[in-house]
Design a protein around this motif. Structure first.
Motif, PDB file in Angstrom:
ATOM      1  N   ARG A  95       6.753  16.059   8.714  1.00 26.58           N
ATOM      2  CA  ARG A  95       7.981  15.643   8.032  1.00 26.58           C
ATOM      3  C   ARG A  95       8.113  16.198   6.624  1.00 26.58           C
ATOM      4  N   ALA A  96       7.062  16.794   6.094  1.00 29.90           N
ATOM      5  CA  ALA A  96       7.078  17.275   4.709  1.00 29.90           C
ATOM      6  C   ALA A  96       8.157  18.341   4.510  1.00 29.90           C
ATOM      7  N   THR A  97       8.773  18.319   3.350  1.00 25.11           N
ATOM      8  CA  THR A  97       9.806  19.297   3.031  1.00 25.11           C
ATOM      9  C   THR A  97       9.309  20.382   2.084  1.00 25.11           C
ATOM     10  N   ASP A  98       8.060  20.276   1.664  1.00 27.61           N
ATOM     11  CA  ASP A  98       7.495  21.295   0.793  1.00 27.61           C
ATOM     12  C   ASP A  98       5.978  21.347   0.995  1.00 27.61           C
ATOM     13  N   ILE A  99       5.391  22.435   0.513  1.00 30.86           N
ATOM     14  CA  ILE A  99       3.958  22.669   0.687  1.00 30.86           C
ATOM     15  C   ILE A  99       3.128  21.593   0.012  1.00 30.86           C
ATOM     16  N   GLU A 100       3.511  21.181  -1.186  1.00 31.10           N
ATOM     17  CA  GLU A 100       2.708  20.211  -1.930  1.00 31.10           C
ATOM     18  C   GLU A 100       2.600  18.890  -1.173  1.00 31.10           C
ATOM     19  N   THR A 101       3.735  18.420  -0.631  1.00 26.82           N
ATOM     20  CA  THR A 101       3.721  17.170   0.127  1.00 26.82           C
ATOM     21  C   THR A 101       2.884  17.307   1.393  1.00 26.82           C
ATOM     22  N   ALA A 102       3.052  18.445   2.081  1.00 28.69           N
ATOM     23  CA  ALA A 102       2.271  18.686   3.299  1.00 28.69           C
ATOM     24  C   ALA A 102       0.787  18.786   2.986  1.00 28.69           C
ATOM     25  N   ALA A 103       0.453  19.413   1.861  1.00 28.93           N
ATOM     26  CA  ALA A 103      -0.949  19.556   1.483  1.00 28.93           C
ATOM     27  C   ALA A 103      -1.589  18.201   1.216  1.00 28.93           C
ATOM     28  N   GLN A 104      -0.854  17.315   0.547  1.00 28.71           N
ATOM     29  CA  GLN A 104      -1.384  15.975   0.296  1.00 28.71           C
ATOM     30  C   GLN A 104      -1.597  15.227   1.607  1.00 28.71           C
ATOM     31  N   ALA A 105      -0.653  15.361   2.541  1.00 27.42           N
ATOM     32  CA  ALA A 105      -0.804  14.705   3.838  1.00 27.42           C
ATOM     33  C   ALA A 105      -1.981  15.282   4.612  1.00 27.42           C
ATOM     34  N   SER A 106      -2.214  16.583   4.463  1.00 20.67           N
ATOM     35  CA  SER A 106      -3.341  17.201   5.167  1.00 20.67           C
ATOM     36  C   SER A 106      -4.666  16.653   4.666  1.00 20.67           C
ATOM     37  N   GLY A 107      -4.727  16.306   3.380  1.00 22.69           N
ATOM     38  CA  GLY A 107      -5.941  15.694   2.853  1.00 22.69           C
ATOM     39  C   GLY A 107      -6.223  14.351   3.509  1.00 22.69           C
ATOM     40  N   VAL A 108      -5.165  13.589   3.772  1.00 26.25           N
ATOM     41  CA  VAL A 108      -5.318  12.302   4.453  1.00 26.25           C
ATOM     42  C   VAL A 108      -5.777  12.517   5.888  1.00 26.25           C
ATOM     43  N   VAL A 109      -5.235  13.556   6.540  1.00 29.03           N
ATOM     44  CA  VAL A 109      -5.654  13.879   7.907  1.00 29.03           C
ATOM     45  C   VAL A 109      -7.165  14.092   7.956  1.00 29.03           C
ATOM     46  N   VAL A 110      -7.661  14.934   7.080  1.00 28.34           N
ATOM     47  CA  VAL A 110      -9.079  15.289   7.103  1.00 28.34           C
ATOM     48  C   VAL A 110      -9.954  14.101   6.718  1.00 28.34           C
ATOM     49  N   GLN A 111      -9.535  13.354   5.705  1.00 29.58           N
ATOM     50  CA  GLN A 111     -10.351  12.218   5.290  1.00 29.58           C
ATOM     51  C   GLN A 111     -10.367  11.111   6.348  1.00 29.58           C
ATOM     52  N   THR A 112      -9.270  10.941   7.068  1.00 26.88           N
ATOM     53  CA  THR A 112      -9.238   9.960   8.145  1.00 26.88           C
ATOM     54  C   THR A 112     -10.262  10.306   9.213  1.00 26.88           C
ATOM     55  N   CYS A 113     -10.348  11.597   9.519  1.00 35.43           N
ATOM     56  CA  CYS A 113     -11.362  12.064  10.470  1.00 35.43           C
ATOM     57  C   CYS A 113     -12.762  11.688   9.983  1.00 35.43           C
ATOM     58  N   GLY A 114     -13.027  11.941   8.714  1.00 38.80           N
ATOM     59  CA  GLY A 114     -14.330  11.612   8.156  1.00 38.80           C
ATOM     60  C   GLY A 114     -14.607  10.116   8.136  1.00 38.80           C
TER      61      GLY A 114
END
Length: 209
Positions: A95-114
Motif C-alpha cells: 500500500r505504500a506510496t513512496d520508497i521511504e514508507t515501503a522501506a519502513q514497512a519492510s523493516g517490520v516484515v523482517v523483524q516480525t520474522c525474527g
C-alpha cells in the motif's frame, strides 16, 4: 560496472548459495531433504530478499510485487498470529506510496520474522558471505553496502547482534553512509526495524538521483 550491475551480480551470488544454506532455517542441517516448514521458510526469505533488493534500487513496483507474493504465502499453522502480523506488514509495503514508507514497512516484515523465530527458539542459518567485499571503486563500494544491508537483515531474522554489527561496520566504510552506520550501531530492539528502513531508503535515494 554500474551500481545496478554490481547489486545484480551480488544478488546472483547470494541466490546460488541461498537454497542449501536455508535448509537449516527451521532446524534441519543443510543438504538434507526439506520438510514443509523448511520449504516455507526458504520461500519467505526469498521474498524478503526481493523486497529488500528492489527497494534498495528504488524499484517500488517490484518490491510491492514481492510483498504481495509474501502476503499470500502459507505459514505454519501453529504460528498463525505471527503469520498474520507478517502479512499485515507485507500489505503495508504493497500500500505504500513512496520508497521511504515501503522501506519502513519492510523493516517490520523482517523483524516480525525474527520475533517469531525468537519465540519458538529457532536460529535460522541464512548467512551470506562472511567477509565484506573490498575495493575502492564505486561498484565495489556498492557491493559492500549491499553486503552490509544483507547482514542487517540477517541480524534481525536470526536475532544475531554480531551480524547486525557487521553490517554497521561495513556501512561505516562508506563515507556517504556514516550517519546511517552510527544509527545502526546505536539501535536496539524494535528500533532496529526503523533504522533498517532508513538504511534501505537512503540507498534508494542515492540510486534514484
Amino acid at each position: 560496472m554500474t551500481c545496478r550491475e554490481a547489486f545484480g551480480r551480488f544478488a546472483l551470488i547470494g541466490a546460488l548459495v541461498l537454497a542449501p544454506v536455508l535448509a537449516s532455517c527451521a532446524g534441519g542441517p543443510a543438504g538434507t531433504e526439506l520438510g514443509p516448514t523448511e520449504g516455507q521458510m526458504i520461500g519467505h526469505f526469498g521474498r524478503f530478499s526481493e523486497i529488500q533488493s528492489s527497494l534498495v534500487m528504488g524499484d517500488l513496483p517490484a518490491a510491492q510485487a514481492a510483498a504481495q507474493s509474501l502476503s499470500g504465502r502459507d505459514f505454519p499453522p501453529t504460528r498463525g498470529a505471527w503469520g498474520d502480523a507478517l502479512k499485515s506488514a507485507a500489505h503495508d509495503v504493497v500500500r505504500a506510496t513512496d520508497i521511504e514508507t515501503a522501506a519502513q514497512a519492510s523493516g517490520v516484515v523482517v523483524q516480525t520474522c525474527g520475533s517469531c523465530h525468537a519465540e519458538v527458539g529457532v536460529t535460522p542459518n541464512v548467512r551470506f558471505a562472511p567477509g565484506a567485499p573490498r575495493g575502492d571503486s564505486r561498484a565495489e563500494h556498492m557491493a559492500r553496502d549491499m553486503w552490509a544491508v544483507d547482514q542487517l537483515m540477517d541480524g534481525m531474522v536470526g536475532n544475531d547482534n554480531e551480524f547486525w554489527m557487521n553490517g554497521a561496520g561495513a556501512l561505516a566504510d562508506d563515507e556517504h553512509m556514516a550517519d546511517m552506520a552510527a544509527q545502526v550501531m546505536a539501535a536496539e530492539g524494535e528500533q532496529r526495524a526503523i533504522v533498517y528502513g532508513r538504511v534501505i531508503a537512503a540507498c534508494a535515494d542515492c540510486h534514484t538521483r
